[in-house]
Design an enzyme around this catalytic site. Structure first.
Site, PDB file in Angstrom:
ATOM      1  N   HIS A  78      -7.246  -9.879   2.961  1.00  0.00           N
ATOM      2  CA  HIS A  78      -6.101 -10.603   3.545  1.00  0.00           C
ATOM      3  C   HIS A  78      -6.621 -11.805   4.346  1.00  0.00           C
ATOM      4  O   HIS A  78      -6.034 -12.881   4.325  1.00  0.00           O
ATOM      5  CB  HIS A  78      -5.316  -9.690   4.493  1.00  0.00           C
ATOM      6  CG  HIS A  78      -4.310  -8.800   3.830  1.00  0.00           C
ATOM      7  ND1 HIS A  78      -3.106  -9.261   3.327  1.00  0.00           N
ATOM      8  CD2 HIS A  78      -4.305  -7.459   3.620  1.00  0.00           C
ATOM      9  CE1 HIS A  78      -2.417  -8.241   2.831  1.00  0.00           C
ATOM     10  NE2 HIS A  78      -3.123  -7.144   2.991  1.00  0.00           N
ATOM     11  N   GLU A 136     -10.172   6.999   1.380  1.00  0.00           N
ATOM     12  CA  GLU A 136      -9.759   5.599   1.247  1.00  0.00           C
ATOM     13  C   GLU A 136     -10.739   4.647   1.927  1.00  0.00           C
ATOM     14  O   GLU A 136     -11.116   4.854   3.082  1.00  0.00           O
ATOM     15  CB  GLU A 136      -8.377   5.373   1.895  1.00  0.00           C
ATOM     16  CG  GLU A 136      -7.903   3.941   1.684  1.00  0.00           C
ATOM     17  CD  GLU A 136      -6.843   3.447   2.680  1.00  0.00           C
ATOM     18  OE1 GLU A 136      -6.713   4.010   3.778  1.00  0.00           O
ATOM     19  OE2 GLU A 136      -6.168   2.465   2.334  1.00  0.00           O
ATOM     20  N   SER A 182       0.807  -1.219   0.000  1.00  0.00           N
ATOM     21  CA  SER A 182       0.000   0.000   0.000  1.00  0.00           C
ATOM     22  C   SER A 182       0.843   1.273   0.000  1.00  0.00           C
ATOM     23  O   SER A 182       0.417   2.292  -0.541  1.00  0.00           O
ATOM     24  CB  SER A 182      -0.957   0.008   1.190  1.00  0.00           C
ATOM     25  OG  SER A 182      -1.956  -0.963   0.987  1.00  0.00           O
TER      26      SER A 182
HETATM   27 ZN   LIG Z   1      -2.862  -5.121   2.288  1.00  0.00          ZN
END
Ligand SMILES: [Zn+2]
Length: 501
Positions: A296, A287, A112
């Site tokens: 994840h 975001e 990221s």
């Molecule tokens: Zn990530």
């Protein structure tokens, strides 16, 4: 030509646009002032983007978008907890779409920090770096800093901690994304007008050398921690707004947040517009950060709910766009894919059954805490299976015969339950790692894997993957986002559309 763009009425724009297209036809080969050899589609209007919204879905690529589209198309899935009312995704109504690469300077599969540096500055950097060059000798100027210098107001919003990699890359410069205090203490130095979302990890006990809240107050920021107080902040007043946060400083997963009074991503966006709107325009980065975390963990239901929360925030920006269509640019993209999410699974062949996902009412994160609370209580596997029925529907044939557990699935769950209760498993063992990932609770991740697979959803990784990400755009300069390009070009196109440089 593009540097002399002036505000003009819609009718004047139309006439001017027609004249320009005739001019381009009559002088073939006459390109615009870009010198990089690429072919840019014409802008949708001749206006400079005065109000710029940049939405970044962390861990969002086409599978995450299309999974959400499928969920919203199913009235039953959509009504989980009765809170989702949208009929389709806002971002899919954007007239322009493109496809962007994601790779970092030093690794094909990005992280990221490197990805957000590319999106914020137009420059590639190395994994973990926050808006600095690869050698860490130079700060890379971000589009948010350019907007501030130009006299626009600037807002930074995230559903994870405000010093996490993606928001950090717009206001801070650091050798490592893990320098949370260093990053958080650059919020006040940026002079940006609005920070909204999660808390600052850099202000957690033991994380830093100072008090970020005091630094912010000394710099003139009003700090608020609930929607009522946020609504009371006066436009023009610098503000840091956060809401209830989890152990990582992030907003709760949307599936857990719904029904609470925690501030939503859409509310942070709406209040941001109220605080930032001014005659010189504004830039706001928003975001959706926990799509990535849910992916994840291979929990598609939590990821989808966070995608809907992200898309709700996009809807707020679209409302603003509809009031100022000639002067507003909205760009939506992801920084990378996460989890290797795929719509389809080996054992379900060509079939999908997304409606099986509608019974899950809790994130993997909160369920992990529940499973943890069972340790040492003598909880039986049979009782655990009853609990799984209640929170995931998995194993409850009365809800849907397709939710019945096969012997193979039951065996997997029992083994994972034993591992969760008794520990003693070794994640360095290849088979164990493939089953449970780097740190996930064995029982919880096995539940989401089996439920996801029954629905026809599969995961190939607990990490990011290297597939390209879609880019959606609407408004002033929006047409330039069609085609295939590098992630650094996303930044360059926004900077160009807003004449930020
Ligand atoms: Zn990530």
């Amino acid at each position: 030509m593009q540097n002399t763009r002036k505000p003009r009425s819609f009718f004047q724009s139309l006439v001017f646009g027609l004249m320009m297209s005739m001019l381009v036809v009559s002088i073939s080969g006459c390109d615009d002032d870009d010198d990089d050899g690429s072919v840019n589609a014409p802008s949708s209007t001749d206006e400079t983007a005065k109000y710029i919204f940049f939405f970044i879905g962390d861990g969002m690529a086409s599978p995450q978008v299309n999974m959400t589209e499928a969920a919203l198309a199913d009235p039953n899935f959509r009504l989980v907890n009765g809170a989702i009312t949208l009929g389709a995704m806002n971002l899919q109504h954007f007239p322009t779409a493109g496809m962007a690469t994601t790779y970092a300077e030093d690794r094909y599969i990005t992280g990221s920090a490197a990805a957000a540096t590319a999106l914020a500055t137009g420059e590639k950097t190395s994994i973990g770096t926050i808006s600095k060059n690869v050698a860490h000798t130079q700060d890379l100027k971000t589009m948010a800093e350019m907007a501030k210098e130009k006299g626009m107001k600037v807002g930074i919003v995230s559903s994870v901690s405000i010093d996490h990699a993606t928001p950090a890359c717009f206001y801070a410069h650091a050798d490592s994304r893990n320098e949370y205090y260093n990053i958080a203490s650059q919020m006040d130095e940026s002079g940006f007008d609005y920070f909204g979302g999660g808390y600052a990890k850099g202000n957690f006990p033991g994380k830093g050398a100072g008090d970020v809240e005091i630094q912010m107050q000394n710099a003139g920021y009003e700090i608020v921690d609930n929607l009522g107080a946020l609504k009371g902040v006066q436009p023009g007043q610098k503000c840091w707004a956060y809401t209830e946060y989890d152990g990582s400083g992030a907003l709760f997963y949307e599936i857990d947040r719904m029904g609470t009074d925690h501030i939503s991503l859409a509310e942070f966006t709406e209040q941001g517009i109220r605080l930032l709107d001014n005659p010189n325009g504004f830039f706001m980065m928003i975001e959706g950060g926990k799509v990535d975390w849910a992916c994840h963990a291979n929990d598609v239901v939590s990821a989808t709910h966070d995608m809907v929360a992200f898309d709700d925030a996009i809807g707020i920006a679209l409302d603003f766009y509809n009031q100022h269509p000639d002067e507003t640019l909205i760009v939506v993209t992801g920084d990378h894919e996460c989890g290797g999410l795929s719509l389809g699974y080996a054992s379900t062949g060509y079939d999908t059954a997304f409606s099986l996902l509608k019974y899950q009412d809790i994130s993997y994160q909160e369920y992990t805490e529940i499973v943890g609370s069972w340790k040492g209580t003598g909880k039986t596997f049979a009782a655990a299976l009853e609990d799984v029925k209640e929170h995931f529907g998995l194993g409850d044939e009365t809800l849907d015969p397709a939710l019945a557990l096969t012997d193979y699935e039951r065996d997997q769950l029992e083994e994972a339950f034993d591992d969760s209760m008794n520990g003693g498993f070794d994640r360095n063992d290849e088979e164990v790692f493939l089953k449970y990932g780097p740190y996930y609770d064995p029982f919880t991740v096995t539940v989401t894997h089996i439920l996801n697979q029954k629905a026809g959803i599969s995961w190939t990784s607990y990490y990011h993957t290297g597939v390209p990400v879609p880019v959606y755009a609407i408004g002033a300069g929006g047409n330039s986002f069609s085609g295939s390009y590098d992630n650094t070009d996303v930044a360059k196109k926004i900077i160009e559309a807003g004449e930020l440089n």
